[in-house]
Design a protein around this motif. Structure first.
Motif, PDB file in Angstrom:
ATOM      1  N   GLN A   1      17.969 -18.826  13.397  1.00  0.00           N
ATOM      2  CA  GLN A   1      17.954 -17.208  13.817  1.00  0.00           C
ATOM      3  C   GLN A   1      19.468 -16.851  13.839  1.00  0.00           C
ATOM      4  O   GLN A   1      19.777 -15.693  13.027  1.00  0.00           O
ATOM      5  CB  GLN A   1      17.466 -16.974  15.164  1.00  0.00           C
ATOM      6  CG  GLN A   1      17.530 -15.499  15.384  1.00  0.00           C
ATOM      7  CD  GLN A   1      16.579 -14.974  16.511  1.00  0.00           C
ATOM      8  OE1 GLN A   1      15.513 -15.374  16.643  1.00  0.00           O
ATOM      9  NE2 GLN A   1      17.324 -14.419  17.502  1.00  0.00           N
ATOM     10  N   PRO A   2      20.642 -17.422  14.150  1.00  0.00           N
ATOM     11  CA  PRO A   2      22.028 -16.900  14.208  1.00  0.00           C
ATOM     12  C   PRO A   2      22.424 -16.950  12.972  1.00  0.00           C
ATOM     13  O   PRO A   2      23.172 -15.843  12.463  1.00  0.00           O
ATOM     14  CB  PRO A   2      22.706 -18.005  15.130  1.00  0.00           C
ATOM     15  CG  PRO A   2      21.469 -18.277  16.205  1.00  0.00           C
ATOM     16  CD  PRO A   2      20.263 -18.554  15.333  1.00  0.00           C
ATOM     17  N   LEU A   3      22.139 -17.803  12.083  1.00  0.00           N
ATOM     18  CA  LEU A   3      22.641 -17.920  10.701  1.00  0.00           C
ATOM     19  C   LEU A   3      22.156 -16.993   9.860  1.00  0.00           C
ATOM     20  O   LEU A   3      22.755 -16.405   8.979  1.00  0.00           O
ATOM     21  CB  LEU A   3      22.577 -19.189  10.167  1.00  0.00           C
ATOM     22  CG  LEU A   3      22.776 -19.734   8.804  1.00  0.00           C
ATOM     23  CD1 LEU A   3      24.382 -19.168   8.692  1.00  0.00           C
ATOM     24  CD2 LEU A   3      22.488 -21.037   8.172  1.00  0.00           C
ATOM     25  N   VAL A   4      20.787 -16.608   9.820  1.00  0.00           N
ATOM     26  CA  VAL A   4      19.968 -15.659   9.219  1.00  0.00           C
ATOM     27  C   VAL A   4      20.719 -14.396   9.314  1.00  0.00           C
ATOM     28  O   VAL A   4      20.730 -13.627   8.567  1.00  0.00           O
ATOM     29  CB  VAL A   4      18.589 -15.640   9.308  1.00  0.00           C
ATOM     30  CG1 VAL A   4      17.754 -14.402   8.800  1.00  0.00           C
ATOM     31  CG2 VAL A   4      18.050 -16.985   8.836  1.00  0.00           C
ATOM     32  N   GLU A   5      20.815 -14.094  10.867  1.00  0.00           N
ATOM     33  CA  GLU A   5      21.199 -12.650  10.992  1.00  0.00           C
ATOM     34  C   GLU A   5      22.719 -12.632  10.804  1.00  0.00           C
ATOM     35  O   GLU A   5      23.045 -11.195  10.372  1.00  0.00           O
ATOM     36  CB  GLU A   5      21.037 -12.433  12.549  1.00  0.00           C
ATOM     37  CG  GLU A   5      19.684 -12.525  12.989  1.00  0.00           C
ATOM     38  CD  GLU A   5      19.519 -12.069  14.504  1.00  0.00           C
ATOM     39  OE1 GLU A   5      20.511 -11.888  15.306  1.00  0.00           O
ATOM     40  OE2 GLU A   5      18.236 -11.977  14.930  1.00  0.00           O
ATOM     41  N   SER A   6      23.504 -13.639  10.485  1.00  0.00           N
ATOM     42  CA  SER A   6      24.772 -13.397  10.340  1.00  0.00           C
ATOM     43  C   SER A   6      24.881 -13.256   8.678  1.00  0.00           C
ATOM     44  O   SER A   6      25.759 -12.438   8.037  1.00  0.00           O
ATOM     45  CB  SER A   6      25.729 -14.512  10.446  1.00  0.00           C
ATOM     46  OG  SER A   6      25.145 -15.589   9.485  1.00  0.00           O
ATOM     47  N   LEU A   7      24.074 -13.710   7.863  1.00  0.00           N
ATOM     48  CA  LEU A   7      23.887 -13.498   6.372  1.00  0.00           C
ATOM     49  C   LEU A   7      23.111 -12.376   5.678  1.00  0.00           C
ATOM     50  O   LEU A   7      23.311 -11.847   4.668  1.00  0.00           O
ATOM     51  CB  LEU A   7      23.178 -15.043   5.725  1.00  0.00           C
ATOM     52  CG  LEU A   7      24.070 -16.215   5.793  1.00  0.00           C
ATOM     53  CD1 LEU A   7      23.050 -17.339   5.257  1.00  0.00           C
ATOM     54  CD2 LEU A   7      25.249 -16.334   5.089  1.00  0.00           C
ATOM     55  N   TYR A   8      22.128 -12.028   6.662  1.00  0.00           N
ATOM     56  CA  TYR A   8      21.022 -11.009   6.515  1.00  0.00           C
ATOM     57  C   TYR A   8      21.217  -9.826   7.432  1.00  0.00           C
ATOM     58  O   TYR A   8      20.163  -9.941   8.528  1.00  0.00           O
ATOM     59  CB  TYR A   8      19.784 -11.290   5.989  1.00  0.00           C
ATOM     60  CG  TYR A   8      19.850 -12.369   4.834  1.00  0.00           C
ATOM     61  CD1 TYR A   8      19.612 -12.103   3.691  1.00  0.00           C
ATOM     62  CD2 TYR A   8      19.880 -13.944   5.535  1.00  0.00           C
ATOM     63  CE1 TYR A   8      19.561 -13.190   2.625  1.00  0.00           C
ATOM     64  CE2 TYR A   8      19.911 -14.729   4.404  1.00  0.00           C
ATOM     65  CZ  TYR A   8      19.873 -14.343   3.013  1.00  0.00           C
ATOM     66  OH  TYR A   8      19.565 -15.444   1.962  1.00  0.00           O
ATOM     67  N   PRO A   9      22.161  -8.903   7.520  1.00  0.00           N
ATOM     68  CA  PRO A   9      22.233  -7.823   8.598  1.00  0.00           C
ATOM     69  C   PRO A   9      20.762  -7.252   8.861  1.00  0.00           C
ATOM     70  O   PRO A   9      20.558  -6.864   9.766  1.00  0.00           O
ATOM     71  CB  PRO A   9      23.114  -6.920   7.999  1.00  0.00           C
ATOM     72  CG  PRO A   9      24.061  -7.598   7.102  1.00  0.00           C
ATOM     73  CD  PRO A   9      23.075  -8.672   6.162  1.00  0.00           C
ATOM     74  N   GLU A  10      19.928  -6.898   7.757  1.00  0.00           N
ATOM     75  CA  GLU A  10      18.754  -6.306   7.941  1.00  0.00           C
ATOM     76  C   GLU A  10      17.700  -7.134   8.937  1.00  0.00           C
ATOM     77  O   GLU A  10      17.261  -6.296   9.657  1.00  0.00           O
ATOM     78  CB  GLU A  10      18.144  -6.064   6.501  1.00  0.00           C
ATOM     79  CG  GLU A  10      18.886  -5.607   5.246  1.00  0.00           C
ATOM     80  CD  GLU A  10      19.571  -6.650   4.397  1.00  0.00           C
ATOM     81  OE1 GLU A  10      19.474  -6.460   3.250  1.00  0.00           O
ATOM     82  OE2 GLU A  10      20.127  -7.710   5.157  1.00  0.00           O
ATOM     83  N   VAL A  11      18.059  -8.268   8.920  1.00  0.00           N
ATOM     84  CA  VAL A  11      16.958  -9.111  10.059  1.00  0.00           C
ATOM     85  C   VAL A  11      17.664  -8.944  11.376  1.00  0.00           C
ATOM     86  O   VAL A  11      16.931  -8.430  12.174  1.00  0.00           O
ATOM     87  CB  VAL A  11      17.128 -10.571   9.381  1.00  0.00           C
ATOM     88  CG1 VAL A  11      16.454 -11.455  10.651  1.00  0.00           C
ATOM     89  CG2 VAL A  11      16.682 -10.846   8.257  1.00  0.00           C
ATOM     90  N   CYS A  12      18.886  -8.846  11.439  1.00  0.00           N
ATOM     91  CA  CYS A  12      19.570  -8.471  12.856  1.00  0.00           C
ATOM     92  C   CYS A  12      19.056  -7.243  13.281  1.00  0.00           C
ATOM     93  O   CYS A  12      18.595  -7.127  14.515  1.00  0.00           O
ATOM     94  CB  CYS A  12      21.104  -8.690  12.712  1.00  0.00           C
ATOM     95  SG  CYS A  12      21.830  -8.611  14.256  1.00  0.00           S
ATOM     96  N   LEU A  13      19.129  -6.107  12.430  1.00  0.00           N
ATOM     97  CA  LEU A  13      18.812  -4.932  12.961  1.00  0.00           C
ATOM     98  C   LEU A  13      17.339  -4.685  13.341  1.00  0.00           C
ATOM     99  O   LEU A  13      16.937  -3.955  14.161  1.00  0.00           O
ATOM    100  CB  LEU A  13      19.141  -3.775  11.847  1.00  0.00           C
ATOM    101  CG  LEU A  13      20.647  -3.579  11.591  1.00  0.00           C
ATOM    102  CD1 LEU A  13      20.763  -2.800  10.296  1.00  0.00           C
ATOM    103  CD2 LEU A  13      21.457  -2.926  12.752  1.00  0.00           C
ATOM    104  N   ALA A  14      16.569  -5.241  12.399  1.00  0.00           N
ATOM    105  CA  ALA A  14      15.118  -5.368  12.975  1.00  0.00           C
ATOM    106  C   ALA A  14      14.805  -5.833  14.083  1.00  0.00           C
ATOM    107  O   ALA A  14      13.912  -5.525  14.861  1.00  0.00           O
ATOM    108  CB  ALA A  14      14.260  -5.800  11.613  1.00  0.00           C
ATOM    109  N   ARG A  15      15.137  -7.148  14.471  1.00  0.00           N
ATOM    110  CA  ARG A  15      15.229  -7.876  15.605  1.00  0.00           C
ATOM    111  C   ARG A  15      15.644  -7.195  16.805  1.00  0.00           C
ATOM    112  O   ARG A  15      14.924  -7.189  17.848  1.00  0.00           O
ATOM    113  CB  ARG A  15      15.546  -9.368  15.478  1.00  0.00           C
ATOM    114  CG  ARG A  15      15.222 -10.425  16.667  1.00  0.00           C
ATOM    115  CD  ARG A  15      16.039 -11.489  16.895  1.00  0.00           C
ATOM    116  NE  ARG A  15      17.462 -11.298  16.941  1.00  0.00           N
ATOM    117  CZ  ARG A  15      17.886 -10.965  18.118  1.00  0.00           C
ATOM    118  NH1 ARG A  15      17.403 -10.783  19.023  1.00  0.00           N
ATOM    119  NH2 ARG A  15      19.405 -10.740  18.045  1.00  0.00           N
ATOM    120  N   GLU A  16      16.851  -6.553  16.560  1.00  0.00           N
ATOM    121  CA  GLU A  16      17.503  -6.049  17.737  1.00  0.00           C
ATOM    122  C   GLU A  16      16.462  -4.771  18.129  1.00  0.00           C
ATOM    123  O   GLU A  16      16.545  -4.438  19.504  1.00  0.00           O
ATOM    124  CB  GLU A  16      18.910  -5.555  17.469  1.00  0.00           C
ATOM    125  CG  GLU A  16      19.855  -6.789  17.378  1.00  0.00           C
ATOM    126  CD  GLU A  16      21.246  -6.235  17.291  1.00  0.00           C
ATOM    127  OE1 GLU A  16      21.602  -5.092  16.697  1.00  0.00           O
ATOM    128  OE2 GLU A  16      22.107  -7.264  17.486  1.00  0.00           O
TER     129      GLU A  16
END
Length: 303
Positions: free
Chosen positions: A223-238
């Motif tokens: 999860q931390p690596l994916v969210e750093s590489l793909y901001p869209e994932v971070c925004l959706a999860r947050e």
């Protein structure tokens, strides 16, 4: 193998999965990674329809998937079981209603391959048992065997060592960010955590995973690596985390949260940001594919 009636038809669901927990324990000498994960099957997925034909070929109709047939896991699975059955006269037409996102981490391709093995084994009456089908599945991909065996499970190794578990019933809201996560890119990234502590089978207790167990062990090392590489994932999860504990599933783009009822999950889903796709599905311990295969077996016996 018994003779088949002309144009026998079988329609099956290829269910999605979620990784309720995913830990990377280390890298092996062969380059693969030692993992531990909990596979939660969902009562939701692609639909595959198999029709026997008089020809000796595999025909595949999979709209929206821009992959040559010989590289498609469904086609490869069909050819593999045909070779294993040792009957070159076998033929089938396979139609796919594809609703699971590619690269989403919900197991769409692996589930389609497993469902193809199960479906053609039944339709062609090959007589292969679950162990044999799971071994064929392993040749196609690490996640295929769990769908072949059809039970939510605790997995070790590269995902091939499976222990069936019973997971407390929940409804899941899954969001699909608009990006395609590269699994190969993740595994090769030096920032990936590879030294998580292993969970012992004793921690599974009676192999029934309730909310307390999931609260203690949930998480995904990717999860931390994916969210750093793909901001869209971070925004959706947050965004989803405002409504419940939210996590990445597998090595894909999708994020999810569990709810006690379908109504609660649907309420949050209706409030999602504009343009963000997703779905709500019930977690199940037994694959819907097996329920459908059981009905098919009964129909054959009564015909």
């Amino acid at each position: 193998m018994n003779a088949l009636a002309p144009a026998a038809t079988l329609t099956l669901t290829a269910p999605a999965k979620l990784n309720l927990m995913l830990r990377i324990l280390g890298r092996r000498t062969d380059g693969y990674h030692e993992l531990q994960t909990v596979f939660q099957l969902l009562d939701y997925g692609d639909t595959l329809t198999f029709i026997t034909t008089d020809s000796d070929t595999i025909e595949l109709d999979c709209p929206g998937v821009d992959v040559a047939p010989q590289h498609n896991l469904i086609y490869r699975a069909a050819q593999l079981i045909k070779q294993t059955c040792g009957n070159e006269t076998l033929g089938a037409r396979i139609s796919v209603n594809k609703i699971l996102p590619a690269g989403g981490g919900v197991g769409g391709g692996s589930s389609d391959a497993a469902t193809t093995l199960l479906g053609l084994n039944a339709l062609w009456q090959c007589g292969l048992d679950t162990d044999a089908l799971a071994e064929l599945g392993r040749q196609l991909g690490a996640d295929v065997p769990v769908f072949v065996r059809g039970h939510s499970a605790f997995a070790e190794g590269v995902g091939e060592h499976l222990t069936p578990v019973s997971i407390e019933p929940r409804w899941y809201l899954v969001l699909v960010p608009d990006c395609h996560v590269s699994t190969a890119k993740l595994f090769s990234d030096p920032r990936l955590t590879r030294d998580s502590a292993a969970i012992t089978l004793a921690a599974l207790r009676d192999r029934r995973l309730d909310a307390q167990w999931l609260d203690e062990y949930s998480g995904n090392d990717f999860q931390p690596l994916v969210e750093s590489l793909y901001p869209e994932v971070c925004l959706a999860r947050e965004w989803l985390a405002q409504h419940g504990r939210a996590f990445l599933t597998g090595t894909g783009a999708c994020v999810f949260a569990g709810f006690e009822s379908e109504a609660a999950a649907q309420k949050v889903f209706a409030e999602r940001p504009a343009g963000l796709r997703g779905f709500v599905a019930e977690g199940v311990n037994i694959s819907p594919t097996y329920r459908q295969l059981a009905k098919f077996a009964v129909s054959i016996q009564t015909d």
